[in-house]
Design a protein around this motif. Sequence first.
Motif, PDB file in Angstrom:
ATOM      1  N   ASN A   1      -3.997   4.647  -3.336  1.00 35.41           N
ATOM      2  CA  ASN A   1      -4.729   5.692  -4.045  1.00 35.41           C
ATOM      3  C   ASN A   1      -4.998   6.809  -3.045  1.00 35.41           C
ATOM      4  O   ASN A   1      -5.771   6.624  -2.098  1.00 35.41           O
ATOM      5  N   PRO A   2      -4.369   7.975  -3.199  1.00 37.92           N
ATOM      6  CA  PRO A   2      -4.499   9.031  -2.195  1.00 37.92           C
ATOM      7  C   PRO A   2      -5.931   9.523  -2.007  1.00 37.92           C
ATOM      8  O   PRO A   2      -6.248  10.120  -0.980  1.00 37.92           O
ATOM      9  N   GLN A   3      -6.806   9.273  -2.993  1.00 39.38           N
ATOM     10  CA  GLN A   3      -8.195   9.672  -2.853  1.00 39.38           C
ATOM     11  C   GLN A   3      -8.970   8.723  -1.946  1.00 39.38           C
ATOM     12  O   GLN A   3      -9.949   9.116  -1.307  1.00 39.38           O
ATOM     13  N   LYS A   4      -8.541   7.456  -1.879  1.00 32.07           N
ATOM     14  CA  LYS A   4      -9.235   6.453  -1.087  1.00 32.07           C
ATOM     15  C   LYS A   4      -8.500   6.114   0.200  1.00 32.07           C
ATOM     16  O   LYS A   4      -9.116   5.850   1.234  1.00 32.07           O
TER      17      LYS A   4
ATOM     18  N   GLU B   1      -4.368   7.853   4.824  1.00 33.45           N
ATOM     19  CA  GLU B   1      -3.463   7.915   5.966  1.00 33.45           C
ATOM     20  C   GLU B   1      -2.224   8.749   5.630  1.00 33.45           C
ATOM     21  O   GLU B   1      -1.506   8.465   4.666  1.00 33.45           O
ATOM     22  N   ILE B   2      -1.957   9.767   6.437  1.00 37.35           N
ATOM     23  CA  ILE B   2      -0.793  10.617   6.193  1.00 37.35           C
ATOM     24  C   ILE B   2       0.506   9.840   6.360  1.00 37.35           C
ATOM     25  O   ILE B   2       1.526  10.139   5.725  1.00 37.35           O
ATOM     26  N   SER B   3       0.490   8.794   7.200  1.00 36.95           N
ATOM     27  CA  SER B   3       1.699   7.995   7.410  1.00 36.95           C
ATOM     28  C   SER B   3       2.134   7.316   6.123  1.00 36.95           C
ATOM     29  O   SER B   3       3.338   7.129   5.885  1.00 36.95           O
ATOM     30  N   ILE B   4       1.172   6.928   5.270  1.00 37.91           N
ATOM     31  CA  ILE B   4       1.534   6.294   4.002  1.00 37.91           C
ATOM     32  C   ILE B   4       2.250   7.296   3.106  1.00 37.91           C
ATOM     33  O   ILE B   4       3.258   6.967   2.469  1.00 37.91           O
ATOM     34  N   ARG B   5       1.750   8.519   3.051  1.00 37.88           N
ATOM     35  CA  ARG B   5       2.392   9.540   2.205  1.00 37.88           C
ATOM     36  C   ARG B   5       3.828   9.787   2.660  1.00 37.88           C
ATOM     37  O   ARG B   5       4.743   9.935   1.834  1.00 37.88           O
TER      38      ARG B   5
ATOM     39  N   TYR C   1      10.788   6.034   1.247  1.00 32.41           N
ATOM     40  CA  TYR C   1      11.250   4.787   0.649  1.00 32.41           C
ATOM     41  C   TYR C   1      10.728   4.677  -0.780  1.00 32.41           C
ATOM     42  O   TYR C   1       9.523   4.574  -0.993  1.00 32.41           O
ATOM     43  N   PRO C   2      11.613   4.689  -1.777  1.00 32.20           N
ATOM     44  CA  PRO C   2      11.163   4.544  -3.167  1.00 32.20           C
ATOM     45  C   PRO C   2      10.614   3.147  -3.407  1.00 32.20           C
ATOM     46  O   PRO C   2      10.966   2.198  -2.711  1.00 32.20           O
TER      47      PRO C   2
ATOM     48  N   ALA D   1       0.839  -1.204   0.000  1.00 38.69           N
ATOM     49  CA  ALA D   1       0.000   0.000   0.000  1.00 38.69           C
ATOM     50  C   ALA D   1       0.866   1.244   0.000  1.00 38.69           C
ATOM     51  O   ALA D   1       0.611   2.206   0.722  1.00 38.69           O
ATOM     52  N   GLY D   2       1.930   1.213  -0.777  1.00 37.08           N
ATOM     53  CA  GLY D   2       2.794   2.380  -0.885  1.00 37.08           C
ATOM     54  C   GLY D   2       4.040   2.333  -0.039  1.00 37.08           C
ATOM     55  O   GLY D   2       4.869   3.237  -0.091  1.00 37.08           O
ATOM     56  N   PHE D   3       4.189   1.276   0.748  1.00 34.80           N
ATOM     57  CA  PHE D   3       5.386   1.128   1.593  1.00 34.80           C
ATOM     58  C   PHE D   3       5.789  -0.339   1.524  1.00 34.80           C
ATOM     59  O   PHE D   3       5.120  -1.204   2.079  1.00 34.80           O
ATOM     60  N   ASP D   4       6.870  -0.607   0.823  1.00 33.70           N
ATOM     61  CA  ASP D   4       7.284  -1.975   0.518  1.00 33.70           C
ATOM     62  C   ASP D   4       8.554  -2.319   1.290  1.00 33.70           C
ATOM     63  O   ASP D   4       9.635  -1.856   0.960  1.00 33.70           O
ATOM     64  N   GLU D   5       8.390  -3.153   2.318  1.00 35.28           N
ATOM     65  CA  GLU D   5       9.551  -3.594   3.102  1.00 35.28           C
ATOM     66  C   GLU D   5       9.952  -5.038   2.790  1.00 35.28           C
ATOM     67  O   GLU D   5      10.930  -5.517   3.353  1.00 35.28           O
ATOM     68  N   VAL D   6       9.220  -5.730   1.936  1.00 36.37           N
ATOM     69  CA  VAL D   6       9.450  -7.167   1.810  1.00 36.37           C
ATOM     70  C   VAL D   6      10.028  -7.609   0.471  1.00 36.37           C
ATOM     71  O   VAL D   6      10.614  -8.695   0.389  1.00 36.37           O
ATOM     72  N   SER D   7       9.875  -6.822  -0.578  1.00 35.70           N
ATOM     73  CA  SER D   7      10.315  -7.294  -1.901  1.00 35.70           C
ATOM     74  C   SER D   7      11.812  -7.578  -1.940  1.00 35.70           C
ATOM     75  O   SER D   7      12.260  -8.585  -2.497  1.00 35.70           O
ATOM     76  N   GLU D   8      12.590  -6.686  -1.346  1.00 32.44           N
ATOM     77  CA  GLU D   8      14.043  -6.909  -1.323  1.00 32.44           C
ATOM     78  C   GLU D   8      14.385  -8.164  -0.529  1.00 32.44           C
ATOM     79  O   GLU D   8      15.276  -8.944  -0.916  1.00 32.44           O
ATOM     80  N   ILE D   9      13.669  -8.388   0.580  1.00 33.62           N
ATOM     81  CA  ILE D   9      13.899  -9.589   1.381  1.00 33.62           C
ATOM     82  C   ILE D   9      13.549 -10.841   0.582  1.00 33.62           C
ATOM     83  O   ILE D   9      14.278 -11.838   0.619  1.00 33.62           O
ATOM     84  N   LEU D  10      12.446 -10.794  -0.149  1.00 26.56           N
ATOM     85  CA  LEU D  10      12.043 -11.942  -0.963  1.00 26.56           C
ATOM     86  C   LEU D  10      13.098 -12.274  -2.019  1.00 26.56           C
ATOM     87  O   LEU D  10      13.404 -13.452  -2.258  1.00 26.56           O
ATOM     88  N   LYS D  11      13.678 -11.246  -2.615  1.00 23.74           N
ATOM     89  CA  LYS D  11      14.720 -11.483  -3.621  1.00 23.74           C
ATOM     90  C   LYS D  11      15.981 -12.054  -2.984  1.00 23.74           C
ATOM     91  O   LYS D  11      16.661 -12.891  -3.591  1.00 23.74           O
ATOM     92  N   LEU D  12      16.285 -11.631  -1.766  1.00 29.37           N
ATOM     93  CA  LEU D  12      17.446 -12.178  -1.068  1.00 29.37           C
ATOM     94  C   LEU D  12      17.213 -13.631  -0.674  1.00 29.37           C
ATOM     95  O   LEU D  12      18.105 -14.477  -0.811  1.00 29.37           O
TER      96      LEU D  12
END
Length: 251
Positions: free
Chosen positions: A118-121, A124-128, A134-135, A93-104
């Motif tokens: 989707n910022p309209q739906k 949460e400000i924390s997601i923005r 984190y790119p 949902a805009g914050f990806d902490e696992v993809s790099e771990i999965l590749k490792l």
Amino acid sequence: MDLKRGPFQGVVNIIRFNWHFYLLAVLVILVLIVVCPLLPDQLKSICTLTYILSLIAILISLFVSYFVYDRSNLYHLDWLPDLNDQQVLSVNAGFDEVSEILKLQSPAIHLSVCDFYNPQKHTEISIRRARKAYPPHPGTFSVSTESLPFSNHSFKYILAILSVHEIRDPKERVLFFKELERVLHPGGAIYITEHLRDLPNFIAYTIGAFHFHSRSNWMHTFAKTGFILEREIKTTPFIRTFILIKNGNTL
């Protein structure tokens, strides 16, 4: 295997992305500390108890967050099967902490990553803040919860780690799970990892637990979208992983 996580990365991120909440809480406690000695005796003890309990609640939430995100085996993902040579979809949902771990963990994984934020739906400000810090993983698809850009039965495994709770609207959540059911291989499985709106999380996060969904809400969503619960795993008392399969199939 190096998970490339700092020793306090989880709890620091929580403070970093939700600093407005902690700033407000600290300001309220400071105001109470100043005001309490000025109150009549019958109110002074109530005021003092209020700020002491508030401070304890903040410290407990930070300690639990440190335990869950920095000390537990949450990011070891050791409940997952061997993902090498498998078609896998990772949902965030805009914050990806696992993809790099999965590749490792699985160098031969065929990994697709999608971001349904989707910022309209999903407001949460924390997601923005997290998105700015984190790119996205290279090649991440930006998707709609109503229509995933993948063909039927594309993935053997779908992973949604601490993400789908951001879909607050029950109808939108059902539509999204129907899309996940469509793109899942008949013999595959979906792994949904979440906090729950339950007693342990109320103790840890007080009113913050309302940000999560209850187990009964998850069960309702699963039942309406063609899934059955194959297995349930508690990573900690605060985190639950639901392993879902299509109705009529077995792992």
